[in-house]
Design an enzyme around this catalytic site. Sequence first.
Site, mmCIF file in Angstrom:
data_model
loop_
_atom_site.group_PDB
_atom_site.id
_atom_site.type_symbol
_atom_site.label_atom_id
_atom_site.label_comp_id
_atom_site.label_asym_id
_atom_site.label_seq_id
_atom_site.Cartn_x
_atom_site.Cartn_y
_atom_site.Cartn_z
ATOM 1 N N GLY A 1 0.838 -1.210 0.000
ATOM 2 C CA GLY A 1 0.000 0.000 0.000
ATOM 3 C C GLY A 1 0.863 1.247 0.000
ATOM 4 N N GLY B 1 -0.545 4.949 -0.960
ATOM 5 C CA GLY B 1 -1.655 5.557 -0.227
ATOM 6 C C GLY B 1 -1.202 6.753 0.602
ATOM 7 N N ILE C 1 -0.758 -1.673 -6.167
ATOM 8 C CA ILE C 1 -1.735 -2.459 -6.933
ATOM 9 C C ILE C 1 -1.974 -1.771 -8.285
ATOM 10 C CG2 ILE C 1 -2.941 -3.592 -5.028
ATOM 11 C CD1 ILE C 1 -5.017 -1.293 -5.161
ATOM 12 N N ILE D 1 -2.430 -7.327 -1.715
ATOM 13 C CA ILE D 1 -2.393 -8.033 -0.423
ATOM 14 C C ILE D 1 -3.331 -9.241 -0.396
ATOM 15 C CG2 ILE D 1 -4.175 -6.675 0.765
ATOM 16 C CD1 ILE D 1 -2.101 -6.676 3.190
ATOM 17 N N TYR E 1 -14.730 -1.198 9.844
ATOM 18 C CA TYR E 1 -13.337 -0.759 9.936
ATOM 19 C C TYR E 1 -12.787 -1.108 11.326
ATOM 20 C CZ TYR E 1 -9.419 2.605 9.858
ATOM 21 O OH TYR E 1 -8.184 3.206 9.903
ATOM 22 N N LYS F 1 -9.923 -3.746 12.608
ATOM 23 C CA LYS F 1 -8.751 -3.276 13.363
ATOM 24 C C LYS F 1 -8.569 -4.076 14.661
ATOM 25 C CE LYS F 1 -7.038 -0.346 10.504
ATOM 26 N NZ LYS F 1 -5.849 -0.790 9.763
HETATM 27 C C1 AKB Z 1 -10.407 7.192 9.425
HETATM 28 O O1 AKB Z 1 -10.927 8.284 9.687
HETATM 29 O O2 AKB Z 1 -11.022 6.215 8.986
HETATM 30 C C2 AKB Z 1 -8.926 7.034 9.712
HETATM 31 C C3 AKB Z 1 -8.662 6.530 11.082
HETATM 32 C C4 AKB Z 1 -8.818 7.415 12.243
HETATM 33 O O3 AKB Z 1 -8.299 5.410 11.255
HETATM 34 N N1 AKB Z 1 -8.266 8.282 9.497
#
Ligand code: AKB
Length: 328
Positions: free
Chosen positions: A8, A11, A35, A55, A143, A147
């Site tokens: 990545g 990015g 990519i 990835i 997300y 994580k």
């Molecule tokens: C997001 O806003 O998704 C990212 C983060 C805080 O992980 N910048």
Amino acid sequence: MKNVLIIGATGQIGTELTMKLRHTYPNGDVVAGYIPGAEPKGELLESGPSHLVDITNPAQIAEAVDKYKVDTIYNLAALLSAVAEAKPQLAWKIGIGGLYNTLEVAREKGCAVFTPSSIGSFGPGTPAVKTPQDTVQRPRTIYGVTKVSGELLSDYYALRFGVDTRSVRFPGLISYVAPPGGGTTDYAVDIYYAAVKGEKFKCPLHAGTFMDMMYMPDALRAAIEIMEADPKRLVHRNSFNIASMSFDPEIIYNKIKEYVPDFEMEYVPDPLRQAIADSWPDSLDDTCAREEWDWQPEYDLDGMTRHMLAHLREKFGIAERKPEVIHV
Ligand code: AKB
């Protein structure tokens, strides 16, 4: 000597981290993994090797690791929070499927692995102010789910297989080099672009929405320092709270106005981003990072604002607007 693969590399973080790693390890190969459609360009392309690394394709990761005798992998592949909500299956495939592929290659070939976590790994049940290092992590976004899962999987690979996995929980990252894409904290980058271009800023979050933020040079240093840290001192691995500043839209707007007095902002809330921001902490406690590997931020809001405005003016060839002097 270190040979590093950045997955990545083109990015928001990768563009700058790759260049910083090339300066830090001039005798090693620092490989920009990209990519199709996001090929490195300019200085990033010319200053070192690059390699196609999707990835989701373990063979490509292994090929790059073998070719350049890579000992450390920076895994920066992820969809940011807001865009991940629109594509949850892809967010999981990249965030967890991709991490699994990376960790398996690392296990087989003896690489260390850095995979950033985020303030997004916390959720509404987490103490919001001075969030402790070890606390409730029940995020409500895909997300955040990737994580937290990534933190656990990385710790598992360290414990079970001895893979040297390390990580930090990044706040919103602010930079003038490469734009972020699809995050909840992006407004804190966009606001500087609007100020420099003389545009009225439409703020997607309402006043009073506090989140941790960090200037990119501090974030890059954290990513390198955690991988350089003495393992004997590390009680934690995946992942360390790090912090440098916490503000809401009013505070950053008023700070920019000190340097751009005619700057204007209006609130045009984005319900998705607002809901995500409301579920994240206001500020993190980074005591463990300070104690275990001497983490120390350099930039506060004022220093970052002066730097951002100066560099964005230079980037766009825009002169600083001085207040008019009236001669009487
Ligand atoms: C997001 O806003 O998704 C990212 C983060 C805080 O992980 N910048």
